[in-house]
Motif scaffolding. Structure first.
Motif, PDB file in Angstrom:
ATOM      1  N   TYR A   6      64.172  35.505   4.512  1.00 38.01           N
ATOM      2  CA  TYR A   6      62.793  35.092   4.794  1.00 38.01           C
ATOM      3  C   TYR A   6      62.688  34.626   6.244  1.00 38.01           C
ATOM      4  CZ  TYR A   6      64.690  30.417   3.644  1.00 38.01           C
ATOM      5  OH  TYR A   6      65.448  29.281   3.588  1.00 38.01           O
ATOM      6  N   GLY A   7      61.444  34.450   6.701  1.00 39.27           N
ATOM      7  CA  GLY A   7      61.276  34.128   8.111  1.00 39.27           C
ATOM      8  C   GLY A   7      60.091  33.252   8.449  1.00 39.27           C
ATOM      9  N   THR A   8      59.260  32.898   7.447  1.00 41.84           N
ATOM     10  CA  THR A   8      58.080  32.076   7.703  1.00 41.84           C
ATOM     11  C   THR A   8      58.091  30.851   6.801  1.00 41.84           C
ATOM     12  OG1 THR A   8      56.625  33.089   6.042  1.00 41.84           O
ATOM     13  CG2 THR A   8      56.783  34.207   8.186  1.00 41.84           C
ATOM     14  N   THR A   9      57.303  29.852   7.180  1.00 42.97           N
ATOM     15  CA  THR A   9      57.231  28.636   6.361  1.00 42.97           C
ATOM     16  C   THR A   9      56.601  28.935   5.004  1.00 42.97           C
ATOM     17  OG1 THR A   9      55.156  28.054   7.490  1.00 42.97           O
ATOM     18  CG2 THR A   9      57.174  27.053   8.316  1.00 42.97           C
ATOM     19  N   ALA A  10      55.621  29.840   4.964  1.00 43.35           N
ATOM     20  CA  ALA A  10      54.994  30.177   3.675  1.00 43.35           C
ATOM     21  C   ALA A  10      56.002  30.798   2.725  1.00 43.35           C
ATOM     22  CB  ALA A  10      53.819  31.124   3.898  1.00 43.35           C
ATOM     23  N   GLU A  11      56.839  31.693   3.241  1.00 41.89           N
ATOM     24  CA  GLU A  11      57.889  32.286   2.395  1.00 41.89           C
ATOM     25  C   GLU A  11      58.842  31.202   1.904  1.00 41.89           C
ATOM     26  OE1 GLU A  11      59.108  36.586   4.015  1.00 41.89           O
ATOM     27  OE2 GLU A  11      58.883  35.096   5.594  1.00 41.89           O
ATOM     28  N   ALA A  12      59.220  30.292   2.788  1.00 36.53           N
ATOM     29  CA  ALA A  12      60.146  29.223   2.409  1.00 36.53           C
ATOM     30  C   ALA A  12      59.564  28.366   1.291  1.00 36.53           C
ATOM     31  CB  ALA A  12      60.476  28.352   3.625  1.00 36.53           C
ATOM     32  N   ILE A  13      58.277  28.029   1.400  1.00 37.37           N
ATOM     33  CA  ILE A  13      57.626  27.195   0.388  1.00 37.37           C
ATOM     34  C   ILE A  13      57.664  27.866  -0.978  1.00 37.37           C
ATOM     35  CG2 ILE A  13      55.356  26.342  -0.358  1.00 37.37           C
ATOM     36  CD1 ILE A  13      54.840  25.743   2.678  1.00 37.37           C
ATOM     37  N   LYS A  14      57.456  29.185  -1.004  1.00 37.89           N
ATOM     38  CA  LYS A  14      57.379  29.898  -2.277  1.00 37.89           C
ATOM     39  C   LYS A  14      58.748  30.302  -2.820  1.00 37.89           C
ATOM     40  CE  LYS A  14      52.832  31.630  -0.974  1.00 37.89           C
ATOM     41  NZ  LYS A  14      52.020  32.832  -0.681  1.00 37.89           N
ATOM     42  N   ILE A  15      59.728  30.436  -1.944  1.00 38.79           N
ATOM     43  CA  ILE A  15      61.098  30.717  -2.382  1.00 38.79           C
ATOM     44  C   ILE A  15      61.789  29.442  -2.854  1.00 38.79           C
ATOM     45  CG2 ILE A  15      63.393  31.205  -1.399  1.00 38.79           C
ATOM     46  CD1 ILE A  15      62.089  33.545   0.096  1.00 38.79           C
ATOM     47  N   ALA A  16      61.432  28.303  -2.263  1.00 35.58           N
ATOM     48  CA  ALA A  16      62.136  27.044  -2.532  1.00 35.58           C
ATOM     49  C   ALA A  16      62.209  26.680  -4.017  1.00 35.58           C
ATOM     50  CB  ALA A  16      61.491  25.904  -1.738  1.00 35.58           C
ATOM     51  N   PRO A  17      61.146  26.835  -4.815  1.00 33.92           N
ATOM     52  CA  PRO A  17      61.288  26.484  -6.239  1.00 33.92           C
ATOM     53  C   PRO A  17      62.349  27.314  -6.956  1.00 33.92           C
ATOM     54  CG  PRO A  17      58.968  26.727  -5.645  1.00 33.92           C
ATOM     55  CD  PRO A  17      59.759  27.235  -4.486  1.00 33.92           C
ATOM     56  N   VAL A  18      62.491  28.577  -6.564  1.00 34.94           N
ATOM     57  CA  VAL A  18      63.524  29.428  -7.158  1.00 34.94           C
ATOM     58  C   VAL A  18      64.901  28.934  -6.723  1.00 34.94           C
ATOM     59  CG1 VAL A  18      64.411  31.780  -7.368  1.00 34.94           C
ATOM     60  CG2 VAL A  18      61.945  31.397  -7.164  1.00 34.94           C
ATOM     61  N   ALA A  19      65.054  28.660  -5.429  1.00 34.89           N
ATOM     62  CA  ALA A  19      66.339  28.196  -4.906  1.00 34.89           C
ATOM     63  C   ALA A  19      66.738  26.854  -5.511  1.00 34.89           C
ATOM     64  CB  ALA A  19      66.257  28.090  -3.378  1.00 34.89           C
ATOM     65  N   ARG A  20      65.776  25.950  -5.664  1.00 40.96           N
ATOM     66  CA  ARG A  20      66.089  24.640  -6.255  1.00 40.96           C
ATOM     67  C   ARG A  20      66.567  24.787  -7.693  1.00 40.96           C
ATOM     68  NH1 ARG A  20      61.296  22.801  -3.311  1.00 40.96           N
ATOM     69  NH2 ARG A  20      60.045  23.070  -5.193  1.00 40.96           N
ATOM     70  N   ARG A  21      65.980  25.712  -8.431  1.00 37.97           N
ATOM     71  CA  ARG A  21      66.395  25.923  -9.822  1.00 37.97           C
ATOM     72  C   ARG A  21      67.783  26.564  -9.892  1.00 37.97           C
ATOM     73  NH1 ARG A  21      61.291  25.043  -9.541  1.00 37.97           N
ATOM     74  NH2 ARG A  21      60.016  24.456 -11.349  1.00 37.97           N
ATOM     75  N   LEU A  22      68.083  27.440  -8.956  1.00 32.97           N
ATOM     76  CA  LEU A  22      69.440  27.993  -8.890  1.00 32.97           C
ATOM     77  C   LEU A  22      70.446  26.876  -8.640  1.00 32.97           C
ATOM     78  CD1 LEU A  22      68.841  31.193  -6.711  1.00 32.97           C
ATOM     79  CD2 LEU A  22      69.446  31.152  -9.138  1.00 32.97           C
ATOM     80  N   GLU A  23      70.130  26.031  -7.671  1.00 34.32           N
ATOM     81  CA  GLU A  23      71.061  24.952  -7.335  1.00 34.32           C
ATOM     82  C   GLU A  23      71.239  23.984  -8.501  1.00 34.32           C
ATOM     83  OE1 GLU A  23      72.336  22.656  -3.321  1.00 34.32           O
ATOM     84  OE2 GLU A  23      70.366  23.598  -3.438  1.00 34.32           O
ATOM     85  N   ALA A  24      70.145  23.710  -9.228  1.00 37.76           N
ATOM     86  CA  ALA A  24      70.236  22.809 -10.382  1.00 37.76           C
ATOM     87  C   ALA A  24      71.151  23.363 -11.459  1.00 37.76           C
ATOM     88  CB  ALA A  24      68.839  22.568 -10.955  1.00 37.76           C
ATOM     89  N   ARG A  25      71.277  24.690 -11.526  1.00 35.31           N
ATOM     90  CA  ARG A  25      72.169  25.325 -12.500  1.00 35.31           C
ATOM     91  C   ARG A  25      73.562  25.582 -11.928  1.00 35.31           C
ATOM     92  NH1 ARG A  25      68.798  29.911 -15.909  1.00 35.31           N
ATOM     93  NH2 ARG A  25      66.726  28.935 -15.826  1.00 35.31           N
ATOM     94  N   GLY A  26      73.794  25.161 -10.702  1.00 39.88           N
ATOM     95  CA  GLY A  26      75.098  25.368 -10.078  1.00 39.88           C
ATOM     96  C   GLY A  26      75.336  26.798  -9.637  1.00 39.88           C
ATOM     97  N   ILE A  27      74.268  27.539  -9.388  1.00 43.43           N
ATOM     98  CA  ILE A  27      74.378  28.939  -8.976  1.00 43.43           C
ATOM     99  C   ILE A  27      74.251  29.016  -7.453  1.00 43.43           C
ATOM    100  CG2 ILE A  27      73.353  31.241  -9.144  1.00 43.43           C
ATOM    101  CD1 ILE A  27      72.260  30.348 -11.921  1.00 43.43           C
ATOM    102  N   PRO A  28      75.260  29.513  -6.766  1.00 43.21           N
ATOM    103  CA  PRO A  28      75.196  29.558  -5.300  1.00 43.21           C
ATOM    104  C   PRO A  28      74.247  30.651  -4.811  1.00 43.21           C
ATOM    105  CG  PRO A  28      77.188  30.615  -6.070  1.00 43.21           C
ATOM    106  CD  PRO A  28      76.528  30.045  -7.290  1.00 43.21           C
ATOM    107  N   TYR A  29      73.748  30.455  -3.609  1.00 44.71           N
ATOM    108  CA  TYR A  29      72.912  31.470  -2.961  1.00 44.71           C
ATOM    109  C   TYR A  29      73.095  31.347  -1.454  1.00 44.71           C
ATOM    110  CZ  TYR A  29      69.606  27.701  -1.826  1.00 44.71           C
ATOM    111  OH  TYR A  29      69.040  26.560  -1.339  1.00 44.71           O
ATOM    112  N   GLU A  30      72.686  32.386  -0.738  1.00 48.31           N
ATOM    113  CA  GLU A  30      72.696  32.356   0.716  1.00 48.31           C
ATOM    114  C   GLU A  30      71.279  32.553   1.245  1.00 48.31           C
ATOM    115  OE1 GLU A  30      75.435  35.108   2.459  1.00 48.31           O
ATOM    116  OE2 GLU A  30      77.218  34.102   1.602  1.00 48.31           O
ATOM    117  N   SER A  31      71.024  32.027   2.452  1.00 47.94           N
ATOM    118  CA  SER A  31      69.741  32.208   3.119  1.00 47.94           C
ATOM    119  C   SER A  31      69.967  32.889   4.461  1.00 47.94           C
ATOM    120  CB  SER A  31      69.045  30.853   3.346  1.00 47.94           C
ATOM    121  OG  SER A  31      68.706  30.245   2.115  1.00 47.94           O
ATOM    122  N   TRP A  32      69.317  34.031   4.673  1.00 46.50           N
ATOM    123  CA  TRP A  32      69.373  34.745   5.937  1.00 46.50           C
ATOM    124  C   TRP A  32      67.971  34.704   6.544  1.00 46.50           C
ATOM    125  CZ3 TRP A  32      72.445  39.956   4.915  1.00 46.50           C
ATOM    126  CH2 TRP A  32      73.678  39.650   4.324  1.00 46.50           C
TER     127      TRP A  32
END
Length: 356
Positions: A6-32
């Motif tokens: 992703y590359g914009t703040t709007a994308e970050a805002i909408k991706i963040a809930p997915v990323a937070r749920r991954l982290e809560a389940r202990g699932i790693p991810y990367e951000s490019w």
């Protein structure tokens, strides 16, 4: 492996809930990151609970945000240079169960899905299937969505209409809403109180700010017709195209408001008496919250709230005036969802084996 590009703040805002749920389940991810938005995006990452980027694909135009066509062209050259230099060796290092996740309708959405093709891994498009039906409006966002729809492997659709638009495709998953809904609900129910009523204005799309006559006429109509004081959200991307109008109309009824952290911005949304915007993200948030909203665009790819608390202006100043005079008739109660769109996405990614 799950990779968000992703590359914009709007994308970050909408991706963040997915990323937070991954982290809560202990699932790693990367951000490019492509950093279409530079400092603004870097600032918002920790506020949204997003990790520091794993890779920087591009850094705006020499570290500055993209505010003109020439900026975009130079930025695209840097993205191409990064791909030529890095794709081959990255491809060799990725596990077989890798997926690239992109969001929405930006140039980065298309670039991320294309990078997935070059890496020979599938890509998942969040907020897929939305169509305005006119490639010229909004431009270039409608084209971005259509291209991303061609490139993506998995399509996470936020509405029944978006799902129907992709009826001929495989791997279409209806998420029962937009992830921006989770971005709002995750903030809780707090809203500022005790303030005098005001209207909130956020107009920033390229097709609007590049039309100087429309900008001037819209600002004049807002100032002359609004029954309430107005707060105009100004950032580096809208200010560039609105300098003349800001000079003429800011002051008195129309006051500039610096861009806020997302949590505070959600509080501002909840407090506003009405909203005038050209943002698809704010349209989805306003549809959830039931706030009277005018979407100042020729057309919109999203149907959330249209005909209920949301009116589409078609760039008609008469429609804008009518809304300002009768906005209270559009107020609706807050919607409640039976399922979280972000949970649906995470469950699907896990079921496909990308969390191992």
């Amino acid at each position: 492996m799950i990779i968000f590009i992703y590359g914009t703040t709007a994308e970050a805002i909408k991706i963040a809930p997915v990323a937070r749920r991954l982290e809560a389940r202990g699932i790693p991810y990367e951000s490019w990151l492509t950093l279409q938005h530079t400092d603004a995006l870097r600032t918002v990452l920790p506020e949204l609970g997003l990790k520091e980027p794993t890779r920087i694909i591009a850094n705006g135009r020499n570290g500055k945000p993209l505010t003109s066509s020439s900026d975009v062209l130079i930025w695209l050259f840097s993205v191409v240079g990064w791909m030529r230099k890095n794709i081959r060796h990255i491809r060799k290092s990725l596990p077989s169960n890798t997926v690239v996740v992109v969001h929405g309708d930006t140039l980065t959405t298309v670039i991320g899905a294309y990078i997935a093709k070059r890496l020979k891994v599938p890509s998942a498009h969040i907020e897929a299937g939305l169509r305005s039906g006119n490639w010229r409006h909004p431009f270039p966002e409608e084209l971005d969505r259509r291209i991303a729809g061609k490139l993506a492997t998995i399509h996470y659709t936020p509405s029944e209409e978006a799902t129907r638009n992709l009826a001929s495709k495989k791997n279409v998953v209806y998420t029962r809403g937009n992830t921006v809904i989770d971005a709002v609900l995750d903030q809780g129910d707090d809203a500022a109180s005790g303030e005098a009523p005001f209207g909130l204005v956020l107009l920033h799309r390229f097709e609007f700010v590049s039309n100087q006559q429309l900008v001037d006429e819209t600002m004049r109509t807002l100032v002359e017709e609004s029954p309430l004081p107005l707060r105009l959200i100004v950032d580096a991307y809208s200010e560039h195209g609105m300098t003349g109008a800001l000079t003429k109309y800011v002051g008195g009824k129309l006051q500039p408001q610096s861009k806020l952290r997302h949590q505070k911005f959600v509080g501002l949304l909840k407090t506003a008496a009405f909203i005038v915007t050209d943002s698809g993200g704010i349209q989805a948030e306003a549809a959830l919250l039931g706030i009277p909203t005018l979407v100042h665009r020729k057309t919109t790819e999203q149907r959330e709230g249209i005909g209920e608390n949301i009116m589409l202006s078609n760039w008609s100043l008469a429609t804008l005036t009518g809304f300002l005079h009768a906005y209270e008739a559009y107020r609706r109660p807050v919607r409640r969802l039976s399922q979280s769109p972000s949970d649906i996405i995470v469950d699907d990614l896990v079921a496909r084996g990308y969390s191992d």
